[in-house]
Design a protein around this motif. Structure first.
Motif, PDB file in Angstrom:
ATOM      1  N   LYS A 100       0.868  -1.177   0.000  1.00  0.00           N
ATOM      2  CA  LYS A 100       0.000   0.000   0.000  1.00  0.00           C
ATOM      3  C   LYS A 100       0.912   1.236   0.000  1.00  0.00           C
ATOM      4  CE  LYS A 100      -2.969   2.124   3.511  1.00  0.00           C
ATOM      5  NZ  LYS A 100      -2.097   3.158   3.983  1.00  0.00           N
ATOM      6  N   ASN A 101       0.374   2.425  -0.382  1.00  0.00           N
ATOM      7  CA  ASN A 101       1.203   3.640  -0.246  1.00  0.00           C
ATOM      8  C   ASN A 101       1.148   4.072   1.205  1.00  0.00           C
ATOM      9  OD1 ASN A 101      -0.897   4.650  -2.871  1.00  0.00           O
ATOM     10  ND2 ASN A 101       1.182   3.933  -3.213  1.00  0.00           N
ATOM     11  N   ASN A 102       2.293   4.145   1.842  1.00  0.00           N
ATOM     12  CA  ASN A 102       2.339   4.669   3.208  1.00  0.00           C
ATOM     13  C   ASN A 102       3.056   6.013   3.161  1.00  0.00           C
ATOM     14  OD1 ASN A 102       1.586   2.119   5.018  1.00  0.00           O
ATOM     15  ND2 ASN A 102       2.935   1.425   3.371  1.00  0.00           N
ATOM     16  N   VAL A 103       2.298   7.083   3.379  1.00  0.00           N
ATOM     17  CA  VAL A 103       2.917   8.407   3.334  1.00  0.00           C
ATOM     18  C   VAL A 103       3.337   8.802   4.751  1.00  0.00           C
ATOM     19  CG1 VAL A 103       2.598  10.834   2.735  1.00  0.00           C
ATOM     20  CG2 VAL A 103       1.531   9.054   1.334  1.00  0.00           C
ATOM     21  N   ILE A 104       4.623   9.083   4.892  1.00  0.00           N
ATOM     22  CA  ILE A 104       5.169   9.407   6.211  1.00  0.00           C
ATOM     23  C   ILE A 104       5.769  10.807   6.152  1.00  0.00           C
ATOM     24  CG2 ILE A 104       6.781   8.680   8.010  1.00  0.00           C
ATOM     25  CD1 ILE A 104       6.746   5.887   6.476  1.00  0.00           C
ATOM     26  N   MET A 105       5.250  11.682   6.992  1.00  0.00           N
ATOM     27  CA  MET A 105       5.742  13.059   6.969  1.00  0.00           C
ATOM     28  C   MET A 105       6.610  13.304   8.207  1.00  0.00           C
ATOM     29  SD  MET A 105       3.320  16.398   6.935  1.00  0.00           S
ATOM     30  CE  MET A 105       3.855  17.915   7.698  1.00  0.00           C
ATOM     31  N   PHE A 106       7.788  13.875   7.974  1.00  0.00           N
ATOM     32  CA  PHE A 106       8.708  14.152   9.084  1.00  0.00           C
ATOM     33  C   PHE A 106       8.583  15.606   9.523  1.00  0.00           C
ATOM     34  CE2 PHE A 106      12.112  10.857   9.780  1.00  0.00           C
ATOM     35  CZ  PHE A 106      11.404   9.829   9.178  1.00  0.00           C
ATOM     36  N   VAL A 107       8.524  15.838  10.812  1.00  0.00           N
ATOM     37  CA  VAL A 107       8.528  17.213  11.329  1.00  0.00           C
ATOM     38  C   VAL A 107       9.492  17.309  12.515  1.00  0.00           C
ATOM     39  CG1 VAL A 107       6.136  17.658  10.629  1.00  0.00           C
ATOM     40  CG2 VAL A 107       6.585  16.798  12.900  1.00  0.00           C
ATOM     41  N   GLY A 108       9.899  18.526  12.808  1.00  0.00           N
ATOM     42  CA  GLY A 108      10.809  18.714  13.939  1.00  0.00           C
ATOM     43  C   GLY A 108      11.585  19.996  13.801  1.00  0.00           C
ATOM     44  N   LYS A 180       2.866   7.953  -5.634  1.00  0.00           N
ATOM     45  CA  LYS A 180       1.694   7.084  -5.428  1.00  0.00           C
ATOM     46  C   LYS A 180       1.323   6.412  -6.743  1.00  0.00           C
ATOM     47  CE  LYS A 180      -1.090   8.567  -1.509  1.00  0.00           C
ATOM     48  NZ  LYS A 180      -2.262   9.310  -1.046  1.00  0.00           N
ATOM     49  N   SER A 181       1.374   7.225  -7.826  1.00  0.00           N
ATOM     50  CA  SER A 181       0.990   6.658  -9.116  1.00  0.00           C
ATOM     51  C   SER A 181       1.980   5.579  -9.545  1.00  0.00           C
ATOM     52  CB  SER A 181       0.896   7.755 -10.175  1.00  0.00           C
ATOM     53  OG  SER A 181       2.201   8.185 -10.514  1.00  0.00           O
ATOM     54  N   GLU A 182       3.194   5.634  -9.000  1.00  0.00           N
ATOM     55  CA  GLU A 182       4.195   4.611  -9.340  1.00  0.00           C
ATOM     56  C   GLU A 182       4.232   3.489  -8.299  1.00  0.00           C
ATOM     57  OE1 GLU A 182       7.887   6.675  -9.990  1.00  0.00           O
ATOM     58  OE2 GLU A 182       7.000   7.954 -11.535  1.00  0.00           O
ATOM     59  N   ASN A 183       3.201   3.448  -7.463  1.00  0.00           N
ATOM     60  CA  ASN A 183       3.053   2.372  -6.470  1.00  0.00           C
ATOM     61  C   ASN A 183       4.203   2.240  -5.470  1.00  0.00           C
ATOM     62  OD1 ASN A 183       0.567   1.591  -7.511  1.00  0.00           O
ATOM     63  ND2 ASN A 183       1.611   0.409  -9.124  1.00  0.00           N
ATOM     64  N   PHE A 184       4.732   3.344  -5.036  1.00  0.00           N
ATOM     65  CA  PHE A 184       5.734   3.271  -3.989  1.00  0.00           C
ATOM     66  C   PHE A 184       5.048   2.930  -2.658  1.00  0.00           C
ATOM     67  CE2 PHE A 184       8.507   5.023  -7.076  1.00  0.00           C
ATOM     68  CZ  PHE A 184       9.781   4.664  -6.657  1.00  0.00           C
ATOM     69  N   GLU A 185       5.726   2.147  -1.839  1.00  0.00           N
ATOM     70  CA  GLU A 185       5.113   1.709  -0.578  1.00  0.00           C
ATOM     71  C   GLU A 185       5.452   2.629   0.588  1.00  0.00           C
ATOM     72  OE1 GLU A 185       6.952  -2.224  -1.096  1.00  0.00           O
ATOM     73  OE2 GLU A 185       4.972  -3.048  -0.661  1.00  0.00           O
ATOM     74  N   ILE A 186       6.700   3.094   0.621  1.00  0.00           N
ATOM     75  CA  ILE A 186       7.120   4.000   1.692  1.00  0.00           C
ATOM     76  C   ILE A 186       7.464   5.340   1.050  1.00  0.00           C
ATOM     77  CG2 ILE A 186       8.838   4.417   3.506  1.00  0.00           C
ATOM     78  CD1 ILE A 186       7.294   2.011   4.289  1.00  0.00           C
ATOM     79  N   ILE A 187       6.602   6.327   1.265  1.00  0.00           N
ATOM     80  CA  ILE A 187       6.811   7.653   0.679  1.00  0.00           C
ATOM     81  C   ILE A 187       7.112   8.620   1.830  1.00  0.00           C
ATOM     82  CG2 ILE A 187       5.775   9.490  -0.704  1.00  0.00           C
ATOM     83  CD1 ILE A 187       3.912   7.291  -1.926  1.00  0.00           C
ATOM     84  N   ILE A 188       8.351   9.045   1.906  1.00  0.00           N
ATOM     85  CA  ILE A 188       8.764   9.869   3.050  1.00  0.00           C
ATOM     86  C   ILE A 188       8.895  11.334   2.644  1.00  0.00           C
ATOM     87  CG2 ILE A 188      10.599  10.259   4.744  1.00  0.00           C
ATOM     88  CD1 ILE A 188      11.181   7.262   4.628  1.00  0.00           C
ATOM     89  N   VAL A 189       8.198  12.203   3.371  1.00  0.00           N
ATOM     90  CA  VAL A 189       8.243  13.635   3.068  1.00  0.00           C
ATOM     91  C   VAL A 189       9.061  14.355   4.131  1.00  0.00           C
ATOM     92  CG1 VAL A 189       6.865  15.704   2.601  1.00  0.00           C
ATOM     93  CG2 VAL A 189       5.905  13.430   2.106  1.00  0.00           C
ATOM     94  N   ASP A 190      10.193  14.937   3.709  1.00  0.00           N
ATOM     95  CA  ASP A 190      11.033  15.721   4.620  1.00  0.00           C
ATOM     96  C   ASP A 190      10.536  17.162   4.583  1.00  0.00           C
ATOM     97  OD1 ASP A 190      13.082  16.508   6.269  1.00  0.00           O
ATOM     98  OD2 ASP A 190      14.598  16.599   4.686  1.00  0.00           O
ATOM     99  N   THR A 191      10.475  17.803   5.723  1.00  0.00           N
ATOM    100  CA  THR A 191       9.989  19.182   5.752  1.00  0.00           C
ATOM    101  C   THR A 191      11.044  20.096   6.376  1.00  0.00           C
ATOM    102  OG1 THR A 191       8.994  18.928   7.920  1.00  0.00           O
ATOM    103  CG2 THR A 191       7.611  18.388   6.026  1.00  0.00           C
ATOM    104  N   SER A 192      10.722  21.379   6.402  1.00  0.00           N
ATOM    105  CA  SER A 192      11.692  22.323   6.951  1.00  0.00           C
ATOM    106  C   SER A 192      11.516  22.420   8.466  1.00  0.00           C
ATOM    107  CB  SER A 192      11.491  23.694   6.322  1.00  0.00           C
ATOM    108  OG  SER A 192      10.286  24.242   6.794  1.00  0.00           O
ATOM    109  N   GLY A 193      12.500  23.022   9.114  1.00  0.00           N
ATOM    110  CA  GLY A 193      12.386  23.232  10.556  1.00  0.00           C
ATOM    111  C   GLY A 193      12.555  24.705  10.866  1.00  0.00           C
ATOM    112  N   ARG A 194      12.451  25.057  12.106  1.00  0.00           N
ATOM    113  CA  ARG A 194      12.800  26.410  12.573  1.00  0.00           C
ATOM    114  C   ARG A 194      13.622  26.200  13.824  1.00  0.00           C
ATOM    115  NH1 ARG A 194      10.409  26.822   8.487  1.00  0.00           N
ATOM    116  NH2 ARG A 194       8.679  28.212   7.948  1.00  0.00           N
ATOM    117  N   HIS A 195      14.235  27.273  14.294  1.00  0.00           N
ATOM    118  CA  HIS A 195      15.072  27.091  15.477  1.00  0.00           C
ATOM    119  C   HIS A 195      14.268  26.827  16.733  1.00  0.00           C
ATOM    120  CE1 HIS A 195      18.774  27.418  13.458  1.00  0.00           C
ATOM    121  NE2 HIS A 195      18.395  28.538  12.881  1.00  0.00           N
TER     122      HIS A 195
END
Ligand code: GDP
Ligand code: MG
Length: 466
Positions: A100-108, A180-195
């Motif tokens: 399945k597509n598992n979308v994982i978003m990173f924050v911090g 998702k359209s390419e059927n990736f299972e682990i889709i990890i989204v890196d985001t920005s941070g602040r101090h």
């Protein structure tokens, strides 16, 4: 590694009971004081330390214990149980679903280790055979995309990002749609941070999250802030609903114990920990396995996973030898070559525990020496099914090999001892019989390495199943 020191101190406190003839209140108190001091030094919150002490004291009432009971063992097990409690968030961690597509978003916060940890996680799942990718939705920090791209390229992980687009929401949405359209299972989204935890950051996270609808949001926390992690984890928990935590930099900081226990205290599910800058310095977090490893009791489950990752199927003969516990010097040599960073692996073997970087380097040097010694063995020695016996029956071999390798005879002896230890554990383990493995690993051999391997607590035996 500072955790290694914490483990050593606690192990030494627990071991102080071993030499005692009579276990009395004073001895128990002294041991507990040593354990508690070590925990406080690792920045574990005073209340949590006190709770551990109180719980052990109420579990162990010496004057009410019948004679004949193994008091030392009961005390040691009680401490162990409390240590596990200390770092156990007591909640089930999120797991991705295969196929399945598992979308994982990173924050911090900035610098907490998000980008590094994204790559580590992608690499972790990729090695387990998941179709994995990375998206850089950090347009705030200069060079963010290059950093992710570099990590991804090195580990051969497909990635998505943009040098020109300034809106992280657009990048995140496009990237997730594409993968998702390419059927990736682990889709990890890196985001920005602040101090620090600013409103603008939270707003941006909310928008990205709305755009990609993540299945899991991972909060990345830097262990160096110690018990201050508690307020950070709490603040985060108030904002985001379903979430996991990864605690990074547990390798370099005196406050690691404090950080982990503080996060656990907020009941936030810790899914992984980061233990170094390398992509491989990353492991799933299980409280029991963590404590066992800390005390040098080994991490059997981790060892099993690691062995599975070696893809030994490709080497049928080696695999067969391992399954049948018939490891030879030659197969051990091949195994060493396949294994990668040796320290990681050895940490999981009972008797070793967490290693410092220095320790790891020493071990690498030692490993090289071992391989030089093996290079001086002849085919008969390399292929013998019981090589320690062969050498003990014909001790001249030791001298010959030592001379050939330019090392002392004691170095050859040491290799033979280790061979029995590692060979025994791997072979029997692969055969699936863990109890036999424990028996096989003679505590007399392990004792000088300083772990609590001799200790068996029934409640500690069953590994968590998830
Ligand atoms: P971000 O700003 O949250 O994306 O953080 P980065 O991923 O750029 O990491 C910041 C710094 O922390 C980098 O120098 C990383 O190498 C380092 N780092 C990340 N995780 C770990 C870890 O587990 N141990 C150590 N020692 N350093 C780490
Ligand atoms: Mg980053």
């Amino acid at each position: 590694m500072v955790l290694a020191n914490l483990g050593k101190k606690i192990t030494s406190a627990l071991r102080s009971l071993n030499n005692a003839i009579v276990i009395n209140e004073e001895l128990l108190n002294n041991m507990l004081t040593e354990v508690c001091t070590a925990l406080s030094e690792a920045d574990v919150n005073t209340t949590l330390v006190k709770r551990l002490r109180d719980n052990v004291k109420s579990a162990i009432v010496l004057e009410e214990m019948a004679s004949g009971l193994n008091k030392k063992k009961m005390i040691q097990c009680a401490v162990l149980k409390e240590l596990v409690q200390l770092v156990d968030p007591g909640v089930n961690a999120w797991n991705p679903t295969k196929g399945k597509n598992n979308v994982i978003m990173f924050v911090g916060l900035q610098g907490s280790g998000k980008t590094t940890t994204c790559s580590k996680m992608a690499y972790f799942y990729q090695r387990k055979g998941w179709k994995t990718c990375l998206i850089c939705a950090d347009t705030y920090r200069a060079g963010a995309f290059d950093q992710l791209k570099q990590n991804a390229t090195k580990a051969r992980i497909p990635f998505y990002g943009s040098y020109s687009e300034v809106d992280p929401v657009v990048i995140a949405r496009e990237g997730v749609e594409r993968f998702k359209s390419e059927n990736f299972e682990i889709i990890i989204v890196d985001t920005s941070g602040r101090h620090k935890q600013e409103e603008s950051l939270l707003e941006e996270m909310l928008q990205v999250s709305n755009a990609v609808q993540p299945d899991n949001i991972v909060y990345v926390m830097d262990a160096s802030i110690g018990q201050a992690c508690e307020s950070q984890a709490k603040a985060f928990k108030d904002k985001v609903d379903v979430a996991s935590v990864i605690v990074t930099k547990l390798d370099g900081h005196a406050k690691g114990g404090g950080a982990l226990s503080a996060v656990a205290a907020t009941k936030s599910p810790i899914i992984f920990i980061g233990t170094g800058e390398h992509i491989d310095d990353f492991e799933p977090f299980k409280s029991q396995a963590f404590i066992k490893k800390l005390l040098g009791m080994g991490d059997i489950e981790g060892l099993f996973n690691k062995i599975n990752e070696l893809k030994l199927e490709d080497n049928e003969e080696l695999m067969n030898n391992l399954i049948h516990g018939q490891i030879t010097m030659r197969s051990m040599y091949e195994l060493f070559q396949n294994m990668g960073p040796f320290g990681h692996f050895m940490q999981m073997v009972p008797g070793f525990g967490f290693m410092s970087k220095q320790n790891e380097q020493d071990i690498s040097a030692k490993l090289k020496k071992h391989m030089t010694i093996m290079d001086s063995m002849n085919d008969q020695e390399l292929d013998d099914k019981d090589v320690p016996k062969l050498f003990s029956k014909e001790p001249n071999r030791i001298q010959r090999v030592a001379r050939g390798a330019g090392v002392a005879t004691s170095d050859v002896q040491e290799l033979l001892t280790k061979f029995s230890l590692i060979g025994g554990s791997m072979g029997l383990f692969k055969g699936g019989n863990m109890n036999q493995m424990f028996k096989m690993m003679d505590p007399r051999n392990l004792n000088h390495m300083g772990g609590m391997d001799g200790l068996r607590c029934d409640e500690m035996q069953s590994e968590d199943v998830d």
